[in-house]
Scaffold this active site. Structure first.
Site, short mmCIF file in Angstrom:
data_model
loop_
_atom_site.label_atom_id
_atom_site.label_comp_id
_atom_site.label_asym_id
_atom_site.label_seq_id
_atom_site.Cartn_x
_atom_site.Cartn_y
_atom_site.Cartn_z
N LYS A 26 37.29 24.14 29.81
CA LYS A 26 36.76 23.23 30.83
C LYS A 26 36.77 21.78 30.33
CE LYS A 26 32.69 25.18 30.88
NZ LYS A 26 32.88 26.14 29.77
N ARG A 101 25.57 25.22 36.53
CA ARG A 101 25.67 26.41 35.69
C ARG A 101 24.79 27.53 36.18
NH1 ARG A 101 27.53 24.30 30.58
NH2 ARG A 101 27.72 25.94 29.06
N ARG A 139 37.42 25.99 17.01
CA ARG A 139 37.18 24.64 17.55
C ARG A 139 36.58 23.74 16.46
NH1 ARG A 139 34.08 23.79 23.02
NH2 ARG A 139 32.59 25.19 22.05
N ARG A 172 30.85 23.04 15.81
CA ARG A 172 29.63 22.91 16.59
C ARG A 172 28.64 23.99 16.19
NH1 ARG A 172 31.05 22.18 22.93
NH2 ARG A 172 29.53 23.87 23.11
N ARG A 183 25.82 32.87 24.32
CA ARG A 183 26.36 31.97 25.35
C ARG A 183 27.23 32.74 26.34
NH1 ARG A 183 29.48 28.04 21.82
NH2 ARG A 183 30.11 27.05 23.75
P1 AP5 Z 1 37.04 23.51 25.37
O1 AP5 Z 1 37.87 22.69 26.31
O2 AP5 Z 1 36.12 22.80 24.45
O3 AP5 Z 1 36.29 24.66 26.21
P2 AP5 Z 1 35.01 24.59 27.13
O4 AP5 Z 1 35.26 25.50 28.27
O5 AP5 Z 1 34.64 23.18 27.43
O6 AP5 Z 1 33.98 25.27 26.14
P3 AP5 Z 1 32.51 24.88 25.71
O7 AP5 Z 1 32.18 25.83 24.60
O8 AP5 Z 1 32.40 23.42 25.40
O9 AP5 Z 1 31.76 25.22 26.99
P4 AP5 Z 1 30.28 25.49 27.12
O10 AP5 Z 1 30.18 25.55 28.59
O11 AP5 Z 1 29.76 26.65 26.38
O12 AP5 Z 1 29.62 24.24 26.36
P5 AP5 Z 1 28.86 22.95 26.88
O13 AP5 Z 1 29.13 21.89 25.91
O14 AP5 Z 1 29.11 22.71 28.32
O15 AP5 Z 1 38.06 24.42 24.53
C1 AP5 Z 1 37.56 25.28 23.52
C2 AP5 Z 1 38.57 25.32 22.36
O16 AP5 Z 1 39.79 25.90 22.82
C3 AP5 Z 1 38.94 23.94 21.82
O17 AP5 Z 1 39.10 24.03 20.44
C4 AP5 Z 1 40.28 23.61 22.52
O18 AP5 Z 1 41.09 22.78 21.71
C5 AP5 Z 1 40.88 25.00 22.69
N1 AP5 Z 1 41.66 25.14 23.91
C6 AP5 Z 1 41.37 24.64 25.15
N2 AP5 Z 1 42.30 24.98 26.04
C7 AP5 Z 1 43.21 25.75 25.36
C8 AP5 Z 1 44.44 26.41 25.73
N3 AP5 Z 1 44.90 26.36 27.00
N4 AP5 Z 1 45.11 27.10 24.79
C9 AP5 Z 1 44.65 27.15 23.50
N5 AP5 Z 1 43.52 26.53 23.08
C10 AP5 Z 1 42.81 25.84 24.01
O19 AP5 Z 1 27.34 23.44 26.76
C11 AP5 Z 1 26.75 23.69 25.51
C12 AP5 Z 1 25.28 24.08 25.72
O20 AP5 Z 1 24.59 23.01 26.38
C13 AP5 Z 1 25.04 25.30 26.61
O21 AP5 Z 1 25.11 26.51 25.88
C14 AP5 Z 1 23.62 25.02 27.12
O22 AP5 Z 1 22.65 25.32 26.15
C15 AP5 Z 1 23.63 23.51 27.32
N6 AP5 Z 1 24.03 23.10 28.66
C16 AP5 Z 1 25.13 22.35 29.00
N7 AP5 Z 1 25.19 22.19 30.31
C17 AP5 Z 1 24.14 22.85 30.84
C18 AP5 Z 1 23.70 23.07 32.18
N8 AP5 Z 1 24.35 22.58 33.23
N9 AP5 Z 1 22.58 23.81 32.36
C19 AP5 Z 1 21.89 24.31 31.32
N10 AP5 Z 1 22.26 24.16 30.02
C20 AP5 Z 1 23.39 23.43 29.80
#
Ligand code: AP5
Length: 228
Positions: A26, A101, A139, A172, A183
């Site tokens: 994402k 979410r 990552r 991270r 998660r």
């Molecule tokens: P990446 O693009 O970073 O993936 P992502 O889907 O963004 O994954 P996240 O782990 O960041 O999502 P998340 O939703 O758990 O975390 P967030 O920060 O929002 O890609 C991942 C890896 O794969 C990278 O190394 C990339 O290079 C690689 N990659 C990407 N595409 C690829 C491809 N096509 N092929 C190969 N490799 C690829 O949230 C973190 C925490 O914050 C949550 O757990 C929660 O506690 C809190 N939080 C955030 N938002 C909310 C909300 N709205 N409500 C409540 N809590 C929240």
């Protein structure tokens, strides 16, 4: 920046939502798409990590929850996004990454946004679990500018060093194996139901995220109204 003439400038603001598991890509794709469309990417994960780094009250509340892989309370996130989307730079639209979410957050978003949800672009990005685990364990992340890399799929030019600002890359905290499991569970329980929620209100575009980044991006661009 890719070629093509994006949809910004149309009368209606662009609103893009990504629903997908941790590691689905994402953040990677939302950043590209936002740049392509010329609108801000709003990542609630990045905003929360920044709040933690700055030691704000929000950061203090979010830190233990994020460290365990739990979601941060809906009301805090809704207030955060309400304030962010009210800023001038969102007048032509925005790409949301990590919000909404929960169904409660989706309802909050609908309340704060004028216009029809049916006009929004909702991407549901699917990636098999074993590939999610491979991505999250590999990552690497820049604690200074929040740029994201992968040790094999998207490595920095110099190993362990951010291309953007030269800072040392780290893993991270919430990419540790035991936190990842939590998660993924939270996603299945609380976020995946959003796909059904949005199907009632808008066209949900299914995206096969288990392909090279460029192929995924080309697909996304088609669905925001720009042929590639
Ligand atoms: P990446 O693009 O970073 O993936 P992502 O889907 O963004 O994954 P996240 O782990 O960041 O999502 P998340 O939703 O758990 O975390 P967030 O920060 O929002 O890609 C991942 C890896 O794969 C990278 O190394 C990339 O290079 C690689 N990659 C990407 N595409 C690829 C491809 N096509 N092929 C190969 N490799 C690829 O949230 C973190 C925490 O914050 C949550 O757990 C929660 O506690 C809190 N939080 C955030 N938002 C909310 C909300 N709205 N409500 C409540 N809590 C929240």
């Amino acid at each position: 920046m890719d070629g093509g003439s994006p949809r910004v400038g149309d009368a209606r603001p662009v609103r893009v939502i990504f629903v997908g598991s941790p590691g689905a890509g994402k953040g990677t794709q939302a950043a590209r798409l936002a740049e392509f469309l010329g609108v801000p990417r709003i990542s609630t994960g990045d905003m929360l990590r920044e709040a933690i780094a700055r030691g704000t009250p929000l950061g203090k509340e979010a830190e233990p929850l994020m460290g365990r892989g739990d979601l941060v309370p809906d009301d805090l996130l809704i207030a955060l996004v309400r304030e962010r989307t009210a800023r001038e730079d969102c007048a032509r639209g925005f790409v949301l990454d990590g919000f909404p979410r929960t169904v409660r957050q989706a309802e909050g978003l609908a309340e704060m946004s004028e216009g029809e949800v049916s006009d929004w672009t909702v991407f549901s990005v699917q990636v098999p679990r074993e590939e999610l685990l491979r991505r999250l364990s590999g990552r690497r992340w820049c604690p200074r500018c929040q740029a994201t890399y992968h040790v094999t799929s998207d490595p920095p030019k110099r190993e362990g060093i951010c291309d953007v600002d030269g800072a040392t890359l780290v893993q991270r905290e919430d990419d540790r194996e035991e936190v990842v499991a939590r998660r993924l569970h939270e996603y299945e329980e609380r976020t995946a139901p959003l796909i059904g929620y949005y199907r009632e209100l808008a066209d949900v575009v299914e995206i096969d995220g288990n392909r090279p980044m460029e192929a995924v991006f080309a697909d996304l661009k088609k669905h925001v109204g720009v042929a590639t």
